[in-house]
Design an enzyme around this catalytic site. Sequence first.
Site, PDB file in Angstrom:
ATOM      1  N   THR A  93       0.358  -1.455   0.236  1.00 58.08           N
ATOM      2  CA  THR A  93      -0.094  -0.185  -0.156  1.00 58.08           C
ATOM      3  C   THR A  93       0.688   1.651   0.145  1.00 58.08           C
ATOM      4  OG1 THR A  93      -2.164  -0.945   0.691  1.00 58.08           O
ATOM      5  CG2 THR A  93      -1.656   1.338   1.336  1.00 58.08           C
TER       6      THR A  93
ATOM      7  N   THR B 153       1.926  -5.275   4.071  1.00 57.77           N
ATOM      8  CA  THR B 153       1.291  -5.273   5.665  1.00 57.77           C
ATOM      9  C   THR B 153       0.697  -6.455   6.093  1.00 57.77           C
ATOM     10  OG1 THR B 153      -0.310  -3.780   5.889  1.00 57.77           O
ATOM     11  CG2 THR B 153       1.637  -2.569   6.285  1.00 57.77           C
ATOM     12  N   ASP B 154       0.014  -6.699   4.745  1.00 56.73           N
ATOM     13  CA  ASP B 154      -0.515  -8.011   5.395  1.00 56.73           C
ATOM     14  C   ASP B 154       0.776  -9.633   5.614  1.00 56.73           C
ATOM     15  OD1 ASP B 154      -2.713  -7.206   4.428  1.00 56.73           O
ATOM     16  OD2 ASP B 154      -2.968  -8.178   1.862  1.00 56.73           O
TER      17      ASP B 154
HETATM   18  N1  ASP Z   1      -2.973  -5.031   0.382  1.00 61.53           N
HETATM   19  C1  ASP Z   1      -1.230  -4.804   0.792  1.00 61.53           C
HETATM   20  C2  ASP Z   1      -0.133  -5.783   0.546  1.00 61.53           C
HETATM   21  O1  ASP Z   1       0.227  -6.657   1.716  1.00 61.53           O
HETATM   22  C3  ASP Z   1      -2.113  -4.085   2.144  1.00 61.53           C
HETATM   23  C4  ASP Z   1      -0.725  -3.276   3.019  1.00 61.53           C
HETATM   24  O2  ASP Z   1       1.134  -3.124   1.860  1.00 61.53           O
HETATM   25  O3  ASP Z   1      -0.872  -2.446   3.704  1.00 61.53           O
HETATM   26  O4  ASP Z   1       0.627  -5.322  -0.341  1.00 61.53           O
END
Ligand code: ASP
Length: 325
Positions: free
Chosen positions: A11, A84-85
């Site tokens: 993100t 973050t995933d």
């Molecule tokens: N879906 C995203 C990822 O992990 C979520 C994020 O970056 O917060 O790439």
Amino acid sequence: MGVVLLALGGTISVPGRGRGARLSGAEITAAVPGLTELGVPLDVRDVQAVPGGSLTFAQFLDVVAIASRAVAEGADGVVVTQGTDSLEETAFLADLVWPHEAPFVLTGAMRQPAMAGADGPANVLAAVRVATAPEARGAGALVVLNDEVHAARWVRKTHSTSTATFASPNTGPLGHIVEGRVRMLLIPPRHEPLPAGPDRKRLEDARVALHVVTLDDDGDRLQGLEATHRGLVVAGFGVGHVPGALAPRLGALAEHMPVVLTSRTGSGPVLRHTYSAPGSETDLRRRGLIDSGFLDPYKARVLLRLLLAAGAGRDDIAEAFALRG
Ligand code: ASP
């Protein structure tokens, strides 16, 4: 000297609908107010522009190898920006193999850069501060978001959208960034690093399944697992319980592969010898399951895969879980 910043995807690099391609590491850092004023030389490199959920063990070990070379060549610390995933898993993977005193800091964002109140810039600024903080040296891999410092060993992504998603339910944060200053309250104990460069073929072959136990679970999905996987992590109820009927199947699998018992609750340990009914922790340990202590299912799976890739046998694996769980 300075910090090497390795930009992956996530993100923090998503420009938003109709705004073109992913942001590069240089674009991400250019948007951080106060970063230049910190006066920290930054060596920004773009590595894997993939979402967190698409990262692999091999890709992330490559990232750790780049970071390790940079530190050996004189960098004070490392910052990795990623989705973050999967961050709670990649952080623990890095922590298990990181041999340096220099901090290995992971960060990301919950809000895209074009959104109101985007958190990426503040998180990058805090991460760079931690990567250069003498107080954070020797603490291994750290997760820095929302002005909190979390140990890779304990951190969890606890909310799907909140900017305060990263938390360490068992311990709380190790530190905070207050008025621009890194305040470390605790430094967790470190263990000997595991081999950072396991044979890639062995790593690929070291497939570890995760089975989350559910109400009335008959374990049907576990049929034939010994033919496809080298290890299994069971996320049991509460303190490490499964339906009585599932216990013999897990015991039979434990004769073929390491089977690690964890709790699906999200915090707290599995017990070792409190309950004795069929499917209880005592019963499962008697059937050969290895208890994970406080390690949650996701982190237990990372440790087990890395140990299998390093050629560890059952006794070494039980010892490693006793030490790190
Ligand atoms: N879906 C995203 C990822 O992990 C979520 C994020 O970056 O917060 O790439």
